[in-house]
Design a protein around this motif. Structure first.
Motif, PDB file in Angstrom:
ATOM      1  N   ARG A  16       0.811  -1.213   0.000  1.00 55.29           N
ATOM      2  CA  ARG A  16       0.000   0.000   0.000  1.00 55.29           C
ATOM      3  C   ARG A  16       0.851   1.272   0.000  1.00 55.29           C
ATOM      4  O   ARG A  16       0.540   2.253  -0.671  1.00 55.29           O
ATOM      5  CB  ARG A  16      -0.923   0.011   1.222  1.00 55.29           C
ATOM      6  CG  ARG A  16      -2.011   1.073   1.163  1.00 55.29           C
ATOM      7  CD  ARG A  16      -2.861   1.021   2.405  1.00 55.29           C
ATOM      8  NE  ARG A  16      -2.146   1.546   3.577  1.00 55.29           N
ATOM      9  CZ  ARG A  16      -2.620   1.494   4.819  1.00 55.29           C
ATOM     10  NH1 ARG A  16      -3.785   0.904   5.046  1.00 55.29           N
ATOM     11  NH2 ARG A  16      -1.940   1.997   5.821  1.00 55.29           N
ATOM     12  N   ASP A  17       1.938   1.229   0.775  1.00 57.86           N
ATOM     13  CA  ASP A  17       2.796   2.403   0.893  1.00 57.86           C
ATOM     14  C   ASP A  17       4.089   2.269   0.107  1.00 57.86           C
ATOM     15  O   ASP A  17       5.004   3.083   0.271  1.00 57.86           O
ATOM     16  CB  ASP A  17       3.130   2.669   2.367  1.00 57.86           C
ATOM     17  CG  ASP A  17       1.879   2.849   3.213  1.00 57.86           C
ATOM     18  OD1 ASP A  17       0.928   3.474   2.709  1.00 57.86           O
ATOM     19  OD2 ASP A  17       1.847   2.361   4.351  1.00 57.86           O
ATOM     20  N   LYS A  91       2.575  -1.917   4.585  1.00 57.07           N
ATOM     21  CA  LYS A  91       1.262  -2.494   4.837  1.00 57.07           C
ATOM     22  C   LYS A  91       0.760  -3.115   3.537  1.00 57.07           C
ATOM     23  O   LYS A  91       0.909  -2.537   2.459  1.00 57.07           O
ATOM     24  CB  LYS A  91       0.280  -1.426   5.322  1.00 57.07           C
ATOM     25  CG  LYS A  91       0.634  -0.826   6.675  1.00 57.07           C
ATOM     26  CD  LYS A  91      -0.446   0.122   7.146  1.00 57.07           C
ATOM     27  CE  LYS A  91      -0.056   0.808   8.446  1.00 57.07           C
ATOM     28  NZ  LYS A  91       0.152  -0.143   9.539  1.00 57.07           N
ATOM     29  N   ARG A  93      -1.778  -4.289   0.721  1.00 56.32           N
ATOM     30  CA  ARG A  93      -3.038  -3.849   0.124  1.00 56.32           C
ATOM     31  C   ARG A  93      -3.787  -5.077  -0.372  1.00 56.32           C
ATOM     32  O   ARG A  93      -3.198  -5.949  -1.015  1.00 56.32           O
ATOM     33  CB  ARG A  93      -2.754  -2.899  -1.049  1.00 56.32           C
ATOM     34  CG  ARG A  93      -4.002  -2.359  -1.728  1.00 56.32           C
ATOM     35  CD  ARG A  93      -3.630  -1.450  -2.900  1.00 56.32           C
ATOM     36  NE  ARG A  93      -3.048  -2.197  -4.003  1.00 56.32           N
ATOM     37  CZ  ARG A  93      -3.757  -2.813  -4.951  1.00 56.32           C
ATOM     38  NH1 ARG A  93      -5.083  -2.782  -4.924  1.00 56.32           N
ATOM     39  NH2 ARG A  93      -3.157  -3.461  -5.929  1.00 56.32           N
ATOM     40  N   ARG A  94      -5.059  -5.168  -0.056  1.00 55.08           N
ATOM     41  CA  ARG A  94      -5.855  -6.312  -0.512  1.00 55.08           C
ATOM     42  C   ARG A  94      -6.411  -5.998  -1.908  1.00 55.08           C
ATOM     43  O   ARG A  94      -7.298  -5.147  -2.050  1.00 55.08           O
ATOM     44  CB  ARG A  94      -7.004  -6.586   0.453  1.00 55.08           C
ATOM     45  CG  ARG A  94      -7.809  -7.843   0.109  1.00 55.08           C
ATOM     46  CD  ARG A  94      -8.987  -7.991   1.069  1.00 55.08           C
ATOM     47  NE  ARG A  94      -8.549  -8.187   2.425  1.00 55.08           N
ATOM     48  CZ  ARG A  94      -8.225  -9.375   2.931  1.00 55.08           C
ATOM     49  NH1 ARG A  94      -8.293 -10.454   2.162  1.00 55.08           N
ATOM     50  NH2 ARG A  94      -7.852  -9.477   4.191  1.00 55.08           N
ATOM     51  N   PRO A  95      -5.894  -6.659  -2.947  1.00 57.46           N
ATOM     52  CA  PRO A  95      -6.377  -6.360  -4.302  1.00 57.46           C
ATOM     53  C   PRO A  95      -7.760  -6.955  -4.551  1.00 57.46           C
ATOM     54  O   PRO A  95      -8.179  -7.903  -3.862  1.00 57.46           O
ATOM     55  CB  PRO A  95      -5.332  -7.025  -5.200  1.00 57.46           C
ATOM     56  CG  PRO A  95      -4.805  -8.154  -4.376  1.00 57.46           C
ATOM     57  CD  PRO A  95      -4.848  -7.692  -2.938  1.00 57.46           C
TER      58      PRO A  95
END
Length: 423
Positions: A16-17, A91, A93-95
Motif C-alpha cells: 500500500r505504501d 502495509k 493492500r488487498r487487491p
C-alpha cells in the motif's frame, strides 16, 4: 489488453505504501527506491513459490531460510534494521479478486504448488497428532527436542557464558549480558527468599543456571528438571566443574515425573509458554501440591499484553516453539489463584527482554561463521530472524515478560510472607 505483471510490479502493487527497501527478482524486475541501503533479492522460482503458497511471514521465512531470498545491507545474524523498516512502512493492500487473479496468472499458476519446506521447519499443528496428544509427555518431549537440542556449542556462542536462554534483568542500562543474567537469577532467589539448606525445584531448568546460582550463592539444595537431554548433560557437567554436586542436580525428565514433594520453593523460568493454557490449572495445582506449607512459587514467562489470544504466529510455531502458547498475565494470575496459591507480587519486565535479545543477536553476529559451521546457515538464519523479530515485539509491547510470585498460604491465613517485600 489484460495487464501482465513482473515479479517486481506485483510486489509493488501489493504494498500500500510502497517498498521501503530495494527489492529485485530473478526475472530482472524490481521495486522500491534504487538508492535504498537495504536490498532484498529473490533469487529463484522456488523462492517465489514459497511466497505465493504461504503469504505472510511463513512464506518469506521459508524462502529466506532456504537461501532463495537474500538480504543485503544488514547482517543475517541481526536483521533488526530490515524488520524495523518493514514494520514501520509496509502495509499490504488487498487487491480486488480480478486483479489478484491477473497477478497470479502473470507470475505463473504453476508456482501455487508448494515446494517442500526447509528441513528446519516443524510439522503444522494438525499433523503433530502422530507425536501424541498435544502437551502429552511424548509430544512435549519431541517439541522441546526440536528447539533446545540444536547444539550446546551453538547455544554457547549465542547465549554467552551464562548459558541462560531466558530474559535477563539489567540493573543498569550499560550492564553486560552476563551481569544481567546473574541479576535475574539473584532476583528470583530473593523473591523466593532462599536460605541455606532449603529445597528448591526449578522446572524447565535449561542448562541449570538457576540451580547453580541457588546452590552457589544461597546454599540451597536445588533440583532442576528439563526435557532436553543436551541441556541436562551440559548442566550436570557444569555442576561438577563448580564443585556443587553436594547441593545441585539436573535431571533429564518431565516435571510431572518428579516424585519428591515438600519443596520450600519452586521456580518456573520460561516453561509456562510450553504448558498450554488449558493445562494451567493442572500445572499450578501440581506446583501447589509439591510445595510445603508457606512455600513460595515464582513463575517467569512470556505473556501477551491482553488475555484474548494464545496464537504465536505461523513462523514461531513451525520454526521456534512448536505448540507454544502465549496469553496475558491476568490469565496466569487467575490460574495461580484458582489453584489455591496466594499471589504476593506481579511484575512486568518486558523491556529487559528486548535488551536481552539484542545482546543475543550481537553474539550471533560476532560468532556467525562458527555458528554456521556448527548448525548450518539455514538454522543460523532462523535464529537471527526469530530473535530480531522478538526484540521488536517486546519493544512495541506486542509481547511482555511477567513474574508472578505466590505462596502456599495455610488454611488459617499464615503465608510466611513479610509485611513488605524483602527483595
Amino acid at each position: 489488453m489484460t495487464k501482465t505483471y513482473t515479479i517486481g510490479e506485483a510486489v509493488g502493487a501489493l504494498m500500500r505504501d510502497g517498498m521501503p527497501v530495494r527489492f529485485t527478482a530473478y526475472d530482472g524486475s524490481s521495486a522500491g527506491p534504487p538508492d535504498a541501503d537495504i536490498h532484498l533479492d529473490l533469487l529463484n522460482q522456488r523462492g517465489l513459490s514459497y511466497i505465493m503458497t504461504a503469504p505472510g511471514d511463513l512464506g518469506l521465512a521459508r524462502a529466506y531460510v532456504q537461501g532463495d531470498l537474500d538480504i543485503n545491507g544488514v547482517h543475517p545474524g541481526d536483521p533488526y534494521p530490515l524488520l524495523t523498516r518493514l514494520m514501520n512502512h509496509t502495509k499490504f493492500r488487498r487487491p480486488a479478486p480480478a486483479e489478484l487473479l491477473t497477478i497470479v496468472r502473470s507470475l505463473g499458476i504453476s508456482n501455487l504448488k508448494p515446494p517442500s519446506p526447509p528441513p528446519q521447519e516443524h510439522l503444522p499443528r494438525w499433523r503433530r497428532t502422530v507425536e501424541g496428544v498435544r502437551h502429552s509427555l511424548q509430544r512435549d518431549a519431541e517439541v522441546i527436542h526440536h528447539h533446545y537440542d540444536v547444539s550446546n556449542t551453538f547455544y554457547e556462542y549465542v547465549l554467552g557464558p551464562s548459558m541462560t536462554y531466558t530474559c535477563a534483568l539489567y540493573p543498569t542500562a550499560d550492564a553486560t549480558l552476563e551481569e544481567a543474567q546473574a541479576a535475574k537469577y539473584d532476583l528470583v532467589a530473593r523473591k523466593l527468599e532462599l536460605q541455606p539448606g532449603q529445597r528448591l525445584l526449578d522446572l524447565g531448568c535449561g542448562w541449570g543456571g538457576m540451580v547453580r546460582h541457588a546452590a552457589r550463592e544461597y546454599g540451597a539444595k536445588a533440583i532442576g528438571v528439563t526435557l532436553s537431554r543436551e541441556q541436562a548433560s551440559w548442566a550436570q557437567q557444569a555442576i561438577k566443574e563448580e564443585g556443587l554436586d553436594h547441593l545441585a542436580e539436573v535431571r533429564f525428565m518431565d516435571y510431572r515425573q518428579v516424585e519428591e514433594s515438600g519443596f520450600d520453593a519452586i521456580s518456573s523460568i520460561g516453561l509456562t509458554e510450553h504448558i498450554g493454557v488449558k493445562n494451567y490449572p493442572a500445572y499450578f495445582g501440581w506446583i501447589r501440591d509439591h510445595l510445603k506449607p508457606q512455600g513460595r512459587m515464582l513463575n517467569h514467562c512470556i505473556t501477551r499484553p491482553h488475555n484474548k489470544s494464545t496464537d504465536t504466529g505461523a513462523f514461531i510455531d513451525r520454526y521456534v516453539f512448536p505448540d507454544g502458547e502465549l496469553i496475558g498475565s491476568g490469565t496466569i494470575v487467575t490460574a495461580v489463584e484458582d489453584a489455591g496459591l496466594e499471589v504476593q507480587h506481579h511484575e512486568n519486565i518486558r523491556v529487559h527482554y528486548a535488551k536481552t535479545l539484542a545482546a543475543w543477536c550481537q553474539n550471533l553476529v560476532d560468532n556467525w561463521d562458527a555458528c554456521v559451521a556448527e548448525v548450518g546457515e539455514g538454522t543460523a538464519r532462523v535464529w537471527g530472524l526469530y530473535m530480531a523479530g522478538s526484540r521488536l515485539g517486546f519493544e512495541r509491547n506486542e509481547i511482555q515478560l511477567h513474574h508472578v510470585l505466590a505462596t502456599k498460604t495455610e488454611a488459617g491465613g499464615t503465608s510466611g510472607y513479610p509485611l513488605r517485600h524483602s527483595f
